[in-house]
Design a protein around this motif. Structure first.
Motif, PDB file in Angstrom:
ATOM      1  N   GLY A   1      23.784   0.333   0.294  1.00 32.72           N
ATOM      2  CA  GLY A   1      22.817   0.570  -0.783  1.00 32.72           C
ATOM      3  C   GLY A   1      21.431   0.886  -0.249  1.00 32.72           C
ATOM      4  O   GLY A   1      20.720   1.729  -0.795  1.00 32.72           O
ATOM      5  N   ILE A   2      21.061   0.220   0.835  1.00 32.37           N
ATOM      6  CA  ILE A   2      19.726   0.413   1.409  1.00 32.37           C
ATOM      7  C   ILE A   2      19.624   1.771   2.106  1.00 32.37           C
ATOM      8  O   ILE A   2      18.597   2.431   2.077  1.00 32.37           O
ATOM      9  CB  ILE A   2      19.441  -0.752   2.400  1.00 32.37           C
TER      10      ILE A   2
ATOM     11  N   GLY B   1      20.600 -16.119   1.217  1.00 34.72           N
ATOM     12  CA  GLY B   1      19.601 -15.434   2.030  1.00 34.72           C
ATOM     13  C   GLY B   1      20.132 -14.124   2.572  1.00 34.72           C
ATOM     14  O   GLY B   1      21.346 -13.893   2.597  1.00 34.72           O
ATOM     15  N   VAL B   2      19.203 -13.266   2.963  1.00 34.19           N
ATOM     16  CA  VAL B   2      19.559 -11.959   3.528  1.00 34.19           C
ATOM     17  C   VAL B   2      18.804 -11.783   4.848  1.00 34.19           C
ATOM     18  O   VAL B   2      17.593 -12.023   4.905  1.00 34.19           O
ATOM     19  CB  VAL B   2      19.187 -10.815   2.551  1.00 34.19           C
ATOM     20  N   LEU B   3      19.526 -11.381   5.875  1.00 37.35           N
ATOM     21  CA  LEU B   3      18.913 -11.122   7.179  1.00 37.35           C
ATOM     22  C   LEU B   3      19.114  -9.653   7.530  1.00 37.35           C
ATOM     23  O   LEU B   3      20.031  -9.003   7.025  1.00 37.35           O
ATOM     24  CB  LEU B   3      19.592 -11.967   8.269  1.00 37.35           C
ATOM     25  N   SER B   4      18.264  -9.126   8.393  1.00 35.58           N
ATOM     26  CA  SER B   4      18.522  -7.785   8.900  1.00 35.58           C
ATOM     27  C   SER B   4      18.010  -7.651  10.318  1.00 35.58           C
ATOM     28  O   SER B   4      17.133  -8.398  10.750  1.00 35.58           O
ATOM     29  CB  SER B   4      17.880  -6.725   8.000  1.00 35.58           C
TER      30      SER B   4
ATOM     31  N   VAL C   1      29.308  -8.448   0.214  1.00 34.30           N
ATOM     32  CA  VAL C   1      27.913  -8.275  -0.190  1.00 34.30           C
ATOM     33  C   VAL C   1      27.077  -7.665   0.948  1.00 34.30           C
ATOM     34  O   VAL C   1      26.227  -6.798   0.707  1.00 34.30           O
ATOM     35  CB  VAL C   1      27.339  -9.602  -0.725  1.00 34.30           C
TER      36      VAL C   1
ATOM     37  N   MET D   1      27.621  -4.044   0.753  1.00 37.42           N
ATOM     38  CA  MET D   1      26.924  -3.398  -0.369  1.00 37.42           C
ATOM     39  C   MET D   1      25.449  -3.222  -0.052  1.00 37.42           C
ATOM     40  O   MET D   1      24.857  -2.188  -0.364  1.00 37.42           O
ATOM     41  CB  MET D   1      27.082  -4.229  -1.640  1.00 37.42           C
ATOM     42  N   ILE D   2      24.856  -4.235   0.557  1.00 44.29           N
ATOM     43  CA  ILE D   2      23.431  -4.136   0.891  1.00 44.29           C
ATOM     44  C   ILE D   2      23.227  -3.056   1.955  1.00 44.29           C
ATOM     45  O   ILE D   2      22.355  -2.191   1.812  1.00 44.29           O
ATOM     46  CB  ILE D   2      22.876  -5.498   1.377  1.00 44.29           C
TER      47      ILE D   2
ATOM     48  N   GLY E   1      14.503  -9.396   2.873  1.00 41.35           N
ATOM     49  CA  GLY E   1      15.381  -9.518   4.045  1.00 41.35           C
ATOM     50  C   GLY E   1      15.454  -8.225   4.842  1.00 41.35           C
ATOM     51  O   GLY E   1      15.498  -8.235   6.072  1.00 41.35           O
TER      52      GLY E   1
ATOM     53  N   LYS F   1      21.362  -0.294  11.403  1.00 42.84           N
ATOM     54  CA  LYS F   1      20.903  -1.523  10.775  1.00 42.84           C
ATOM     55  C   LYS F   1      22.055  -2.517  10.649  1.00 42.84           C
ATOM     56  O   LYS F   1      23.161  -2.143  10.266  1.00 42.84           O
ATOM     57  CB  LYS F   1      20.341  -1.210   9.383  1.00 42.84           C
TER      58      LYS F   1
ATOM     59  N   MET G   1      15.624 -11.089  -2.601  1.00 43.68           N
ATOM     60  CA  MET G   1      16.128 -11.491  -1.281  1.00 43.68           C
ATOM     61  C   MET G   1      16.463 -10.271  -0.431  1.00 43.68           C
ATOM     62  O   MET G   1      16.184 -10.239   0.763  1.00 43.68           O
ATOM     63  CB  MET G   1      17.374 -12.368  -1.423  1.00 43.68           C
TER      64      MET G   1
ATOM     65  N   VAL H   1      24.407  -2.299  -5.155  1.00 44.12           N
ATOM     66  CA  VAL H   1      23.026  -2.341  -4.682  1.00 44.12           C
ATOM     67  C   VAL H   1      22.466  -0.919  -4.680  1.00 44.12           C
ATOM     68  O   VAL H   1      23.121   0.002  -4.192  1.00 44.12           O
ATOM     69  CB  VAL H   1      22.938  -2.941  -3.253  1.00 44.12           C
TER      70      VAL H   1
ATOM     71  N   SER I   1      18.800   1.561  -4.005  1.00 48.40           N
ATOM     72  CA  SER I   1      17.470   1.533  -3.406  1.00 48.40           C
ATOM     73  C   SER I   1      16.768   2.858  -3.620  1.00 48.40           C
ATOM     74  O   SER I   1      17.419   3.891  -3.802  1.00 48.40           O
ATOM     75  CB  SER I   1      17.541   1.193  -1.920  1.00 48.40           C
TER      76      SER I   1
ATOM     77  N   GLY J   1      13.399  -8.905   8.080  1.00 49.88           N
ATOM     78  CA  GLY J   1      14.432  -9.460   8.951  1.00 49.88           C
ATOM     79  C   GLY J   1      15.022 -10.732   8.362  1.00 49.88           C
ATOM     80  O   GLY J   1      16.109 -11.142   8.728  1.00 49.88           O
ATOM     81  N   GLU J   2      14.285 -11.346   7.425  1.00 40.28           N
ATOM     82  CA  GLU J   2      14.813 -12.530   6.736  1.00 40.28           C
ATOM     83  C   GLU J   2      14.171 -12.624   5.362  1.00 40.28           C
ATOM     84  O   GLU J   2      12.965 -12.418   5.217  1.00 40.28           O
ATOM     85  CB  GLU J   2      14.530 -13.809   7.532  1.00 40.28           C
ATOM     86  N   SER J   3      15.003 -12.935   4.360  1.00 39.78           N
ATOM     87  CA  SER J   3      14.488 -13.054   3.002  1.00 39.78           C
ATOM     88  C   SER J   3      13.527 -14.231   2.924  1.00 39.78           C
ATOM     89  O   SER J   3      13.673 -15.224   3.621  1.00 39.78           O
ATOM     90  CB  SER J   3      15.636 -13.208   2.011  1.00 39.78           C
TER      91      SER J   3
ATOM     92  N   VAL K   1      23.109  -6.031   8.618  1.00 42.11           N
ATOM     93  CA  VAL K   1      22.712  -6.869   7.486  1.00 42.11           C
ATOM     94  C   VAL K   1      23.514  -8.167   7.542  1.00 42.11           C
ATOM     95  O   VAL K   1      24.735  -8.143   7.703  1.00 42.11           O
ATOM     96  CB  VAL K   1      22.959  -6.151   6.146  1.00 42.11           C
TER      97      VAL K   1
END
Lengths: 203, 203
Positions: free
Chosen positions: B193-194, B48-51, B186, B189-190, A193, B34, A189, A49, A51, A197-199, B36
């Motif tokens: 990566g973010i 889906g992705v949440l944060s 995953v 990674m998010i 997300g 954060k 997504m 990933v 950014s 906070g949500e995709s 994720v």
């Protein structure tokens, strides 16, 4: 670094696990807009990933995406860049032939619907350099309709540095889950997300 | 809302596409860290992705994860929560039995290595309420070693609201790509990566 090739690759070998870098942007909440890059193996595994950030309605999208790709540890493995349209962060237009040349990677632009040029032109009237931005948008070239298997809706693509035949093959092999290639579905997504906070929604 | 069940589910039916919510945290760069969340179908597709955010070394991790899960549109589909250890954002400890009761979902904690309790105790001496935090960590219960197929290294798990047998089944079926279940791989990674511009390291 690899040597810059300006021509379309005629013998582009496409493995099922071809590394694709998909880029999407987050919502327009402030002056800075987050870009999210995903590195996928074909339409299956997420390998990384990335950014970065661009300016809303700015002119830095091509440069920022180029840097994000070239600075990635995955750069040498990536075989193609996939974009979700050519405008990011409002009307920050990506020059796909410049991106292709600067990264030495083919670029495929994917769109769910045929772009509404009437609305685009109307919006660009509010920009001093609207005509120049429109030229970059048009420079992305002919928009081709691509049918996907089963009952999926067709999608539309543009390309730089790759034949239409190869571009279609890559789009089809990476569209495993929905009617949008996985690298773009997942980048979308993550981008939504992380911000909301949500995709939500569709790439 | 579903009724709260306090007992371990004895007849937990595990489909290959069981929805798993995996949670990881980002690096400790500031006071806010954060979180994720990823929603996976088994070990294959990201749905889906949440944060969300917790306080570094704070006491809000259990509450924030609970809220993130329950407020998600995926809540009704999710069958199990998967955590990367029980401490997030430094020593913000997750009370997994409380998380299990409040969400009515089983919780599985996954660790790459057996936790180093000597170091944990040494670090917790710097906290006024270190003894209380250690009690929550220990409350997560017995740590079980789980072997994975092929030449993969074993991992360690804890659980709440689920039998050891079912927890092992879920861990194995979702560990498709590396030696860590996909929802956690995953999410990691998010999260990296973010924050860093590129994903790095291992969950």
């Amino acid at each position: 670094m690899r040597k810059v090739k300006l021509n379309v690759r005629s013998n582009f070998h496409i493995k099922p696990e071809i590394r694709i870098l998909g880029v999407d942007d987050s919502a327009l909440l402030g002056k800075r807009v987050k870009l999210v890059g995903t590195i996928f193996r074909g339409g299956t595994w997420l390998d990384g990933v990335l950014s970065s950030e661009i300016t809303r309605d700015g002119k830095d999208a091509t440069k920022v995406i180029c840097r994000m790709v070239k600075e990635s540890k995955h750069y040498k493995q990536v075989r193609v860049i996939m974009l979700d349209g050519v405008t990011y962060g409002g009307f920050n237009v990506v020059d796909i032939s410049r991106l292709n040349k600067a990264t030495d990677l083919p670029v495929i632009v994917v769109m769910r619907t045929f772009p509404d040029f009437k609305s685009i032109k109307a919006a660009l009237r509010h920009f001093k350099d609207g005509a120049a931005r429109l030229r970059v948008i048009k420079k992305a070239g002919r928009i081709e309709k691509v049918s996907l298997k089963e009952r999926k809706s067709p999608i539309y693509i543009q390309k730089a540095g790759i034949s239409l035949e190869s571009a279609i093959k890559i789009v089809r092999l990476s569209t495993t889950r929905s009617n949008i290639p996985e690298p773009l579905r997942v980048a979308h997504m993550i981008a939504t997300g992380i911000i909301f906070g949500e995709s939500r929604g569709k790439a």
